[in-house]
Design a protein around this motif. Sequence first.
Motif, PDB file in Angstrom:
ATOM      1  N   UNK A 169       0.809  -1.325  -0.114  1.00  0.00           N
ATOM      2  CA  UNK A 169       0.088  -0.103  -0.069  1.00  0.00           C
ATOM      3  C   UNK A 169       0.805   1.186   0.135  1.00  0.00           C
ATOM      4  N   UNK A 170       2.003   1.206   0.917  1.00  0.00           N
ATOM      5  CA  UNK A 170       2.725   2.276   0.780  1.00  0.00           C
ATOM      6  C   UNK A 170       3.391   2.932  -0.468  1.00  0.00           C
ATOM      7  N   UNK A 171       3.903   1.932  -1.078  1.00  0.00           N
ATOM      8  CA  UNK A 171       4.584   2.400  -2.271  1.00  0.00           C
ATOM      9  C   UNK A 171       3.652   2.536  -3.246  1.00  0.00           C
ATOM     10  N   UNK A 172       2.552   2.086  -3.431  1.00  0.00           N
ATOM     11  CA  UNK A 172       1.766   2.480  -4.436  1.00  0.00           C
ATOM     12  C   UNK A 172       0.675   3.550  -4.054  1.00  0.00           C
ATOM     13  N   UNK A 173       0.645   3.821  -2.833  1.00  0.00           N
ATOM     14  CA  UNK A 173      -0.128   5.058  -2.468  1.00  0.00           C
ATOM     15  C   UNK A 173      -1.554   4.758  -2.482  1.00  0.00           C
ATOM     16  N   UNK A 180       2.379  -7.121  -7.779  1.00  0.00           N
ATOM     17  CA  UNK A 180       3.403  -6.271  -7.045  1.00  0.00           C
ATOM     18  C   UNK A 180       4.496  -7.503  -6.672  1.00  0.00           C
ATOM     19  N   UNK A 181       5.758  -6.634  -7.131  1.00  0.00           N
ATOM     20  CA  UNK A 181       7.249  -7.155  -6.898  1.00  0.00           C
ATOM     21  C   UNK A 181       7.814  -6.072  -6.254  1.00  0.00           C
ATOM     22  N   UNK A 182       8.566  -6.310  -5.009  1.00  0.00           N
ATOM     23  CA  UNK A 182       9.181  -5.441  -4.450  1.00  0.00           C
ATOM     24  C   UNK A 182      10.574  -5.422  -3.900  1.00  0.00           C
ATOM     25  N   UNK A 183      11.345  -4.174  -4.217  1.00  0.00           N
ATOM     26  CA  UNK A 183      12.673  -4.310  -3.601  1.00  0.00           C
ATOM     27  C   UNK A 183      12.917  -3.127  -2.782  1.00  0.00           C
ATOM     28  N   UNK A 184      13.795  -3.310  -1.542  1.00  0.00           N
ATOM     29  CA  UNK A 184      13.980  -2.435  -0.671  1.00  0.00           C
ATOM     30  C   UNK A 184      15.399  -2.118  -0.850  1.00  0.00           C
ATOM     31  N   UNK A 185      15.886  -0.793  -1.452  1.00  0.00           N
ATOM     32  CA  UNK A 185      17.321  -0.628  -1.683  1.00  0.00           C
ATOM     33  C   UNK A 185      17.566   0.666  -1.107  1.00  0.00           C
ATOM     34  N   UNK A 186      19.002   0.642  -0.410  1.00  0.00           N
ATOM     35  CA  UNK A 186      19.707   1.501   0.170  1.00  0.00           C
ATOM     36  C   UNK A 186      20.603   2.416  -0.754  1.00  0.00           C
ATOM     37  N   UNK A 198      11.651   1.881  -1.209  1.00  0.00           N
ATOM     38  CA  UNK A 198      11.135   0.542  -1.611  1.00  0.00           C
ATOM     39  C   UNK A 198      10.443   0.980  -3.070  1.00  0.00           C
ATOM     40  N   UNK A 199      10.879  -0.229  -3.935  1.00  0.00           N
ATOM     41  CA  UNK A 199      10.373   0.197  -5.365  1.00  0.00           C
ATOM     42  C   UNK A 199       9.394  -1.106  -5.921  1.00  0.00           C
ATOM     43  N   UNK A 200       8.467  -0.830  -6.682  1.00  0.00           N
ATOM     44  CA  UNK A 200       7.744  -2.058  -7.205  1.00  0.00           C
ATOM     45  C   UNK A 200       8.337  -2.252  -8.511  1.00  0.00           C
ATOM     46  N   UNK A 201       8.853  -3.510  -8.861  1.00  0.00           N
ATOM     47  CA  UNK A 201       9.692  -3.495 -10.270  1.00  0.00           C
ATOM     48  C   UNK A 201       8.363  -3.829 -11.211  1.00  0.00           C
ATOM     49  N   UNK A 203       5.334  -2.059 -11.749  1.00  0.00           N
ATOM     50  CA  UNK A 203       4.803  -0.912 -12.331  1.00  0.00           C
ATOM     51  C   UNK A 203       5.588   0.081 -12.398  1.00  0.00           C
ATOM     52  N   UNK A 204       6.897   0.169 -11.469  1.00  0.00           N
ATOM     53  CA  UNK A 204       7.876   1.110 -11.409  1.00  0.00           C
ATOM     54  C   UNK A 204       7.653   2.085 -10.383  1.00  0.00           C
ATOM     55  N   UNK A 205       6.693   2.076  -9.522  1.00  0.00           N
ATOM     56  CA  UNK A 205       6.370   2.992  -8.516  1.00  0.00           C
ATOM     57  C   UNK A 205       7.422   2.625  -7.625  1.00  0.00           C
ATOM     58  N   UNK A 206       7.962   3.788  -6.772  1.00  0.00           N
ATOM     59  CA  UNK A 206       8.779   3.697  -5.690  1.00  0.00           C
ATOM     60  C   UNK A 206       8.545   5.154  -4.895  1.00  0.00           C
ATOM     61  N   UNK A 207       9.288   4.893  -3.348  1.00  0.00           N
ATOM     62  CA  UNK A 207       9.078   5.868  -2.591  1.00  0.00           C
ATOM     63  C   UNK A 207       9.889   5.699  -1.403  1.00  0.00           C
ATOM     64  N   UNK A 208      10.544   6.922  -0.958  1.00  0.00           N
ATOM     65  CA  UNK A 208      11.488   6.885   0.073  1.00  0.00           C
ATOM     66  C   UNK A 208      10.721   6.502   1.406  1.00  0.00           C
ATOM     67  N   UNK A 209      11.463   5.826   2.281  1.00  0.00           N
ATOM     68  CA  UNK A 209      11.073   5.670   3.653  1.00  0.00           C
ATOM     69  C   UNK A 209      10.681   6.845   4.712  1.00  0.00           C
ATOM     70  N   UNK A 210      11.309   7.729   4.366  1.00  0.00           N
ATOM     71  CA  UNK A 210      11.270   9.034   4.879  1.00  0.00           C
ATOM     72  C   UNK A 210       9.804   9.583   4.788  1.00  0.00           C
ATOM     73  N   UNK A 211       9.105   9.246   3.983  1.00  0.00           N
ATOM     74  CA  UNK A 211       7.631   9.721   3.793  1.00  0.00           C
ATOM     75  C   UNK A 211       7.018   8.677   4.689  1.00  0.00           C
ATOM     76  N   UNK A 212       7.366   7.941   5.570  1.00  0.00           N
ATOM     77  CA  UNK A 212       6.535   6.995   6.303  1.00  0.00           C
ATOM     78  C   UNK A 212       6.791   7.556   7.831  1.00  0.00           C
ATOM     79  N   UNK A 213       7.588   8.792   8.049  1.00  0.00           N
ATOM     80  CA  UNK A 213       7.945   9.475   9.291  1.00  0.00           C
ATOM     81  C   UNK A 213       7.454  10.755   9.197  1.00  0.00           C
TER      82      UNK A 213
END
Length: 284
Positions: A169-173, A180-186, A198-201, A203-213
């Motif tokens: 839900x977070x990465x897709x908003x 969904x196929x997710x990757x967590x990258x630093x 976090x990125x969904x390979x 559909x291409x959606x991606x979002x930084x974890x800073x948006x969860x704080x």
Amino acid sequence: MESPSYPSQVGQLRPSQMLHTFGVGAIVDLPNLAAMIMGLDDWNVANTREVGEERLLAAVKNRLGNQVRALKLPPMPPEIQDAGSKFDEEGKVGVPVAVFPRWLRCPYCNVLAKVTSGLFELKTDPYRPDRARYVHANCVKPGRSPTAVPARFLVSCSRGHLDDFPWIMFVHGGPPCDAPQLRLEERGVSGTASDIWVKCTNCGERKPMSKAFGEEAEKNMPQCRGRRPHLRDFEEDGCEERMRTLLLGASNSWFSINLSSLSIPRAGEQLTQQVEEYRHQVEE
């Protein structure tokens, strides 16, 4: 582990840790995985011993009510005399735990998926429970299967509910894509939330974890589901709180309730105390 049909030893804790640090609902950081101490309904009390401390029992009842009938020590396996006993039923006695968080990440290819996705395989060693781990069996890394690590983000609320981070839900908003196929990258060296994406390979959606704080979390995090993983259920009336992101192993994720009592036995009470201590054996 969580499946009652195939219990495996995954680590060891001292009895004192079960009271002060890793009680029911707490997360234990083992060398290669994280596990939650399950509720008392999952415990096998056949290998427990009752604690004959009336003052302490009265204090607990005063705090928690008459639902508490007795105080018992954690399940203790009998002394194992030979290596073969580790494979007997006696060698499986202990405190039940379940893998939590339920999302794992491959440190080599960054795949992020549930432990039940089929991508990860549990490996245990009956002689070395500290070596229990999940491996990414089909990783692209040549020659070996990397040990998967727990996803280090959780969600909680002020009412004490705890849940897996809502990765999809977070990465897709909102509603996810079809597969969904997710990757967590630093992407940085600081390890801060802004460097973790976090990125969904699919559909291409991606979002930084800073948006969860912080303030960003108000519009990116969903309402709490009222989950209680240690009891395997959800609050019947749900929860109106907003999810708050926590880090795995954070000191604010679990607190114990401490009660104490003073026991000063008189000489005439020694026999009574001994009877209370071994009452469970007499009743059997």
